[in-house]
Design a protein around this motif. Structure first.
Motif, PDB file in Angstrom:
ATOM      1  N   VAL A  17      88.132 108.477 -54.491  1.00 31.43           N
ATOM      2  CA  VAL A  17      88.112 108.869 -53.336  1.00 31.43           C
ATOM      3  C   VAL A  17      87.043 109.948 -53.268  1.00 31.43           C
ATOM      4  N   GLU A  18      87.076 110.727 -54.430  1.00 32.86           N
ATOM      5  CA  GLU A  18      85.978 111.883 -54.387  1.00 32.86           C
ATOM      6  C   GLU A  18      84.619 111.466 -54.243  1.00 32.86           C
ATOM      7  N   THR A  19      84.583 110.149 -55.192  1.00 32.30           N
ATOM      8  CA  THR A  19      82.967 109.712 -54.890  1.00 32.30           C
ATOM      9  C   THR A  19      82.747 109.329 -53.688  1.00 32.30           C
ATOM     10  N   LEU A  20      83.807 108.317 -53.024  1.00 31.01           N
ATOM     11  CA  LEU A  20      83.457 108.125 -51.677  1.00 31.01           C
ATOM     12  C   LEU A  20      82.970 109.366 -50.691  1.00 31.01           C
ATOM     13  N   MET A  21      83.430 110.451 -50.935  1.00 28.70           N
ATOM     14  CA  MET A  21      83.225 111.576 -50.151  1.00 28.70           C
ATOM     15  C   MET A  21      81.689 111.745 -50.228  1.00 28.70           C
ATOM     16  N   GLU A  22      81.416 111.748 -51.404  1.00 32.24           N
ATOM     17  CA  GLU A  22      79.898 112.051 -51.835  1.00 32.24           C
ATOM     18  C   GLU A  22      78.693 111.189 -51.258  1.00 32.24           C
ATOM     19  N   GLN A  23      79.094 109.887 -51.378  1.00 36.42           N
ATOM     20  CA  GLN A  23      78.022 109.292 -50.890  1.00 36.42           C
ATOM     21  C   GLN A  23      78.597 107.816 -50.582  1.00 36.42           C
ATOM     22  N   LYS A  24      78.115 107.319 -49.434  1.00 33.65           N
ATOM     23  CA  LYS A  24      78.934 106.178 -49.198  1.00 33.65           C
ATOM     24  C   LYS A  24      78.826 104.893 -49.916  1.00 33.65           C
ATOM     25  N   ARG A  25      79.678 104.269 -50.287  1.00 38.34           N
ATOM     26  CA  ARG A  25      79.606 103.094 -51.305  1.00 38.34           C
ATOM     27  C   ARG A  25      79.866 101.784 -50.487  1.00 38.34           C
ATOM     28  N   VAL A  26      79.051 101.116 -50.806  1.00 38.61           N
ATOM     29  CA  VAL A  26      78.969  99.615 -50.067  1.00 38.61           C
ATOM     30  C   VAL A  26      79.105  98.337 -50.973  1.00 38.61           C
ATOM     31  N   ALA A  27      80.350  97.904 -50.980  1.00 43.61           N
ATOM     32  CA  ALA A  27      80.473  96.465 -51.752  1.00 43.61           C
ATOM     33  C   ALA A  27      79.661  95.329 -50.986  1.00 43.61           C
ATOM     34  N   ILE A  28      78.878  94.656 -51.989  1.00 46.89           N
ATOM     35  CA  ILE A  28      78.309  93.451 -51.282  1.00 46.89           C
ATOM     36  C   ILE A  28      78.667  92.206 -52.154  1.00 46.89           C
ATOM     37  N   ILE A  29      79.076  91.309 -51.401  1.00 45.78           N
ATOM     38  CA  ILE A  29      79.750  89.933 -52.141  1.00 45.78           C
ATOM     39  C   ILE A  29      78.713  88.877 -52.247  1.00 45.78           C
ATOM     40  N   GLY A  30      78.113  88.797 -53.329  1.00 50.38           N
ATOM     41  CA  GLY A  30      77.133  87.611 -53.596  1.00 50.38           C
ATOM     42  C   GLY A  30      76.043  88.249 -53.784  1.00 50.38           C
ATOM     43  N   ALA A  31      74.980  87.668 -54.605  1.00 53.17           N
ATOM     44  CA  ALA A  31      73.681  88.178 -54.797  1.00 53.17           C
ATOM     45  C   ALA A  31      72.498  86.939 -54.712  1.00 53.17           C
ATOM     46  N   GLY A  32      72.890  86.361 -53.525  1.00 48.38           N
ATOM     47  CA  GLY A  32      71.831  85.356 -52.857  1.00 48.38           C
ATOM     48  C   GLY A  32      70.974  86.074 -52.232  1.00 48.38           C
ATOM     49  N   VAL A  33      70.267  85.163 -51.468  1.00 45.29           N
ATOM     50  CA  VAL A  33      69.309  85.772 -50.613  1.00 45.29           C
ATOM     51  C   VAL A  33      69.882  86.879 -49.800  1.00 45.29           C
ATOM     52  N   SER A  34      70.856  86.573 -49.303  1.00 42.20           N
ATOM     53  CA  SER A  34      71.531  87.720 -48.210  1.00 42.20           C
ATOM     54  C   SER A  34      71.895  88.969 -49.001  1.00 42.20           C
ATOM     55  N   GLY A  35      72.423  88.724 -50.155  1.00 41.97           N
ATOM     56  CA  GLY A  35      72.940  90.010 -50.830  1.00 41.97           C
ATOM     57  C   GLY A  35      71.780  90.718 -51.507  1.00 41.97           C
ATOM     58  N   ALA A  47      65.469  81.779 -43.983  1.00 43.41           N
ATOM     59  CA  ALA A  47      66.817  82.445 -43.812  1.00 43.41           C
ATOM     60  C   ALA A  47      66.459  84.033 -44.151  1.00 43.41           C
ATOM     61  N   SER A  48      65.606  84.236 -45.125  1.00 39.00           N
ATOM     62  CA  SER A  48      65.294  85.486 -45.442  1.00 39.00           C
ATOM     63  C   SER A  48      65.039  86.486 -44.546  1.00 39.00           C
ATOM     64  N   PRO A  49      63.956  86.293 -43.560  1.00 32.72           N
ATOM     65  CA  PRO A  49      63.914  87.184 -42.732  1.00 32.72           C
ATOM     66  C   PRO A  49      64.940  87.620 -41.690  1.00 32.72           C
ATOM     67  N   VAL A  50      65.859  86.594 -41.330  1.00 35.68           N
ATOM     68  CA  VAL A  50      66.904  86.879 -40.455  1.00 35.68           C
ATOM     69  C   VAL A  50      67.912  87.718 -41.165  1.00 35.68           C
ATOM     70  N   VAL A  51      68.285  87.193 -42.435  1.00 33.10           N
ATOM     71  CA  VAL A  51      69.177  87.998 -43.040  1.00 33.10           C
ATOM     72  C   VAL A  51      69.039  89.515 -43.368  1.00 33.10           C
ATOM     73  N   GLU A  52      67.678  89.486 -43.682  1.00 37.33           N
ATOM     74  CA  GLU A  52      67.220  90.930 -43.820  1.00 37.33           C
ATOM     75  C   GLU A  52      67.297  91.954 -42.860  1.00 37.33           C
ATOM     76  N   LEU A  53      67.116  91.305 -41.474  1.00 33.73           N
ATOM     77  CA  LEU A  53      67.283  92.125 -40.547  1.00 33.73           C
ATOM     78  C   LEU A  53      68.428  92.586 -40.071  1.00 33.73           C
ATOM     79  N   GLN A  54      69.508  91.381 -40.407  1.00 32.67           N
ATOM     80  CA  GLN A  54      70.952  91.694 -40.199  1.00 32.67           C
ATOM     81  C   GLN A  54      71.553  92.834 -41.357  1.00 32.67           C
ATOM     82  N   ALA A  55      70.760  92.479 -42.430  1.00 32.42           N
ATOM     83  CA  ALA A  55      71.274  93.684 -43.440  1.00 32.42           C
ATOM     84  C   ALA A  55      70.565  95.040 -43.162  1.00 32.42           C
ATOM     85  N   ARG A  56      69.698  95.195 -42.651  1.00 28.29           N
ATOM     86  CA  ARG A  56      68.882  96.419 -42.210  1.00 28.29           C
ATOM     87  C   ARG A  56      69.778  97.212 -41.046  1.00 28.29           C
ATOM     88  N   TRP A  57      70.083  96.188 -40.091  1.00 20.49           N
ATOM     89  CA  TRP A  57      71.362  96.763 -39.069  1.00 20.49           C
ATOM     90  C   TRP A  57      72.402  97.345 -39.553  1.00 20.49           C
TER      91      TRP A  57
END
Ligand SMILES: Cc1cc2nc3c(=O)[nH]c(=O)nc-3n(C[C@H](O)[C@H](O)[C@H](O)COP(=O)(O)OP(=O)(O)OC[C@H]3O[C@@H](n4cnc5c(N)ncnc54)[C@H](O)[C@@H]3O)c2cc1C
Ligand SMILES: NC(=O)c1ccc[n+]([C@@H]2O[C@H](COP(=O)([O-])OP(=O)(O)OC[C@H]3O[C@@H](n4cnc5c(N)ncnc54)[C@H](OP(=O)(O)O)[C@@H]3O)[C@@H](O)[C@H]2O)c1
Length: 544
Positions: free
Chosen positions: A14-32, A392-402
């Motif tokens: 929880v302490e770490t969470l307060m320092e920097q927002k941690r994001v879990a990403i499920i999958g390391a394909g083009v989207s991940g 797919a890459s340009p679309v998922v990239e924009l979704q991820a940036r958003w």
């Protein structure tokens, strides 16, 4: 179930969470990969869980198709989107990449992307996410993520706490197989396109391929080279378009912002004309009632040869299977040794409760196909759950940036009522335009809309003042992904120059004799000039 916190206490986490927002990403394909990069750009701390041992998702080809159930590629697969339309916005393909990269080159491109932005260190390979749940109270929208090690049998699940989640687990999850009458009585072999690798084992056999998608087209055309006969069952015909148009120019380079303002019939008739130039459907039993512009088409450059040589024969819908083969809607029957279901895939999110994200697309309520509308805190985003005609890459990239901007509080979402209203109108529009599809279809309008939300949509009028030729390219030329790096957050200094040359760069690997051609032209010009000079000089000499 005992859950261990992988060496850290809850308080520490929880302490770490307060320092920097941690994001879990499920999958390391083009989207991940796009998601990791987007998190880093916005100062979030990503951790990507990938169940396999390599990046790239379904672009990572293996001879056995991998251990997981999702889609996989066949050995001969070549991208059906041209290189300049399927790259990430700030990372073009190498100059040695042909206009349409084979899967191995696309995978290599993804490896280079990882290397360039140092993404691998954020990926935990051989780690499968088995459960994602809202943390107690869900006060700030935190999540518990439970993972297992896929490399070892019988390990205890690990629990991690994250501030936000990006679901990048892919959409082609489970092979879709229709239950035709009599299928169980069929004596031959039944497989799904998912397990297709090479045509070797079909040599000399009679094969029935079911489907009108790109898998069906590619497999029928390839198997048709060596099989005794291939029957292709289509429930409503098919429009077929080649990858290449006139002058072998990639077809998808026709997609431009200017075209968005043209009435639909312009694009519709253009597609129909191209398709008919390639193959007249009526002559080959391919007649389709649905519109190719809104309801899609098959991209294939070879199947018409196979149809014209009788190696592939089109058939209508199957009414039932028999022990020896199948019967079709027109009453005809065939015998077959093998049946390949090229009938697509179903989506599934086995690690998420259905009240957060139902696997049935009809039950999902996603704001702009990314954010579940009814969440109290918008700390979960779905990336890549789309179907598009381009890359797919340009679309998922924009979704991820958003998504990264929303998690970091840089961009705000509207209130729930507004999102719900938007979602309903958008679904109505999509259903009316594209038909109730298995996956929501997106086009340039969709990407430009998200780009506008995060301030990176190329503005024609701003570009005109800055660089008129660039404005012209961006509006009337192909809508290249690099256009989303021309302005706004995390723009790329090389974007303007690249945007102007992307069209030429398409052919950087194939234009192998350009120097030679120039040389030849130069030589010819020199010869002509010399002849002219000789003629002029001799005229002067004759006169004197
Ligand atoms: C046969 C075929 C050909 C295609 N050709 C093209 C093309 O030419 N051009 C194009 O642009 N698109 C093409 N596509 C579309 C393709 O879906 C996208 O290009 C892109 O690969 C989607 O990437 P993704 O990361 O969303 O999904 P995926 O590539 O499916 O990656 C998902 C990743 O998540 C991992 N994962 C899943 N569940 C878990 C879990 N619980 N825990 C941990 N990890 C998990 C998987 O192992 C995988 O690595 C094609 C699709 C298919 C099926
Ligand atoms: N070379 C390439 O780059 C390449 C190659 C293969 C696939 N892909 C991509 O991979 C993704 C998946 O493609 P896919 O072809 O495997 O799946 P798909 O696009 O979902 O196509 C499935 C096909 O099966 C048909 N179908 C489903 N149920 C049927 C039934 N009961 N009877 C008859 N037909 C049935 C569908 O018909 P309806 O249209 O009537 O629903 C559709 O034509 C797509 O994004 C595709 O572009 C790319």
């Amino acid at each position: 179930m005992h859950l261990n916190l992988c060496g850290t206490t809850y308080a520490q986490t929880v302490e770490t969470l307060m320092e920097q927002k941690r994001v879990a990403i499920i999958g390391a394909g083009v989207s991940g990969l796009a998601a990791i990069k987007a998190c880093l750009e916005e100062g979030l701390e990503p951790t990507c869980f990938e169940q396999s041992e390599e990046i790239g998702g379904l672009w990572h080809y293996t001879d056995d198709g991998g251990q997981q159930h999702g889609a996989s590629m066949y050995k001969s697969l070549i991208s059906n989107v041209s290189r300049e339309m399927s790259c990430f916005s700030d990372f073009p393909f190498n100059t040695d990449t042909p206009p349409y990269p084979p899967h191995s080159q696309f995978h290599h491109y993804l490896q280079q992307y990882c290397h360039r932005f140092d993404l691998r260190k954020f990926i935990r390979f051989k780690t499968q996410v088995v459960k994602v749940q809202q943390a107690e109270g869900f006060v700030e929208g935190e999540w518990n993520v439970h993972t297992v090690d896929t490399g070892t049998d019988g390990t205890e699940p690990c629990q991690h706490v994250f501030h936000a989640i990006m679901v990048c687990s892919g959409v082609y999850h489970r092979p879709h197989m229709s239950l035709f009458a009599g299928l169980k009585t069929f004596q031959g072999t039944v497989t799904h396109s998912r397990s297709y690798r090479t045509p070797d084992r079909f040599q000399g056999k009679t094969v029935l391929v079911i489907g009108a998608g790109n898998s069906a087209g590619d497999i029928a055309a390839e198997v048709g080279l060596t099989a005794s006969k291939v029957y292709l069952s289509l429930r409503d015909g098919v429009w077929i378009l080649p990858r290449l148009t006139h002058g072998a120019r990639p077809l998808d380079l026709s997609v431009s912002r200017a075209l968005l303002h043209a009435p639909d019939f312009v694009s519709r008739n253009y597609i129909k004309m191209l398709s008919r130039t390639h193959i007249n459907q009526a002559n080959y039993g391919l007649h389709r009632t649905k519109d190719p512009y809104t309801h899609g088409f098959m991209v294939n450059d070879e199947i018409h040869y196979r149809l014209a040589s009788g190696k592939v024969v089109a058939k209508p819908d199957i009414t039932e299977f028999t022990p020896a083969g199948a019967r079709f809607a027109d009453g005809s029957c065939i015998d077959a040794d093998e049946v390949i279901f090229a009938t697509g895939y179903d989506v599934s999110f086995p690690f998420l409760d259905s009240d957060i994200l139902p696997s049935s697309l009809q039950d999902q309520e996603l704001y702009k196909l990314v954010f579940p509308v009814r969440m109290k805190k918008h700390t979960l985003a779905v990336i890549g759950q789309i179907r598009n005609r381009g890359g797919a890459s340009p679309v998922v990239e924009l979704q991820a940036r958003w998504a990264a901007q929303v998690f970091q509080g840089i961009t705000q979402l509207p209130d729930q009522d507004m999102m719900l209203g938007y979602f309903r109108r958008d679904r109505q529009y999509r259903d009316a335009r594209f038909g109730p599809n298995k996956l929501p279809v997106v086009d340039l309008r969709y990407t430009d809309d998200i780009a506008r939300d995060i301030g990176v949509k190329p503005s024609f009028w701003r570009l005109v003042l800055w660089d008129p030729s660039l404005a012209f390219h961006t509006y009337f030329g192909p809508a290249f992904p690099v256009h989303y790096r021309l302005m706004g957050r995390h723009s790329w200094s090389g974007a303007a120059a690249y945007a102007k040359t992307a069209l030429i760069k398409t052919y950087s690997a194939t234009c192998t004799n350009r120097v030679q051609t120039r040389h030849n032209v130069n030589s010819l010009m020199t010869v002509l000039l010399v002849c002219l000079m000789v003629a002029v000089l001799s005229g002067i000499v004759m006169k004197s």
